[in-house]
Design a protein around this motif. Sequence first.
Motif, PDB file in Angstrom:
ATOM      1  N   UNK A 158       0.845  -1.239   0.004  1.00 25.28           N
ATOM      2  CA  UNK A 158      -0.055  -0.066   0.069  1.00 25.28           C
ATOM      3  C   UNK A 158       0.984   1.251   0.019  1.00 25.28           C
ATOM      4  N   UNK A 159       2.038   1.387   0.829  1.00 23.41           N
ATOM      5  CA  UNK A 159       2.806   2.440   1.005  1.00 23.41           C
ATOM      6  C   UNK A 159       3.396   2.855  -0.392  1.00 23.41           C
ATOM      7  N   UNK A 160       3.818   2.009  -1.288  1.00 24.66           N
ATOM      8  CA  UNK A 160       4.611   1.999  -2.603  1.00 24.66           C
ATOM      9  C   UNK A 160       3.568   1.938  -3.566  1.00 24.66           C
ATOM     10  N   UNK A 161       2.442   1.537  -3.414  1.00 24.90           N
ATOM     11  CA  UNK A 161       1.458   1.282  -4.593  1.00 24.90           C
ATOM     12  C   UNK A 161       1.798   0.658  -5.587  1.00 24.90           C
ATOM     13  N   UNK A 162       2.494  -0.576  -5.039  1.00 21.88           N
ATOM     14  CA  UNK A 162       2.967  -1.705  -6.352  1.00 21.88           C
ATOM     15  C   UNK A 162       3.122  -2.912  -5.723  1.00 21.88           C
ATOM     16  N   UNK A 163       3.197  -3.881  -6.552  1.00 19.96           N
ATOM     17  CA  UNK A 163       3.443  -5.348  -6.055  1.00 19.96           C
ATOM     18  C   UNK A 163       4.954  -5.461  -5.611  1.00 19.96           C
ATOM     19  N   UNK A 164       5.225  -6.159  -4.733  1.00 21.86           N
ATOM     20  CA  UNK A 164       6.566  -6.391  -3.982  1.00 21.86           C
ATOM     21  C   UNK A 164       6.690  -8.002  -3.813  1.00 21.86           C
ATOM     22  N   UNK A 165       7.769  -8.461  -3.994  1.00 20.13           N
ATOM     23  CA  UNK A 165       7.951  -9.878  -3.838  1.00 20.13           C
ATOM     24  C   UNK A 165       7.934 -10.420  -2.753  1.00 20.13           C
ATOM     25  N   UNK A 166       7.181 -11.363  -2.227  1.00 18.03           N
ATOM     26  CA  UNK A 166       7.105 -12.231  -1.015  1.00 18.03           C
ATOM     27  C   UNK A 166       7.538 -13.783  -1.049  1.00 18.03           C
ATOM     28  N   UNK A 167       7.853 -14.311  -0.111  1.00 15.15           N
ATOM     29  CA  UNK A 167       8.251 -15.563  -0.155  1.00 15.15           C
ATOM     30  C   UNK A 167       7.680 -16.321   1.260  1.00 15.15           C
TER      31      UNK A 167
END
Length: 136
Positions: free
Chosen positions: A99-108
């Motif tokens: 939400x803070x960056x308004x983008x998808x981020x890699x998770x694992x």
Amino acid sequence: MSRFSTVIVAAGLLALGGCGEAGKSAGAGQDKYAGLDVAIRGWHDAIVASDAECKAKDGKGCQAFEVACKGEREIAPAEQAKGVSTKIVVAMSWEGWDEARAEYRSQSGFAEFNKVDGAWTRTKVGPVNLASCAAI
């Protein structure tokens, strides 16, 4: 879950077929990996249901789930005594909405699956090397 994510998850689960073939030669025609695909899908569903990033964007905050590796582990005598017949570590990756960056981020995520009396249990474990699925 998007259609693309469903395809990725399905492709990862199809990769389990190789594990099944190894299990068939292990004894009496029984597949020691039977049901693992269902257990991994259950883990996927638990991530989607509990992860804050997955709940973002009207419940569509996670995408591109992929099983990165699966690695069988040695079963200790104490575990055998408790009925553990198969032990596998699985790594899964996905993209979560930040939400803070308004983008998808890699998770694992990393989990150990143990088969006891024909049923799979799941325990969270630490990170693994994605090339070998060995503990880091």
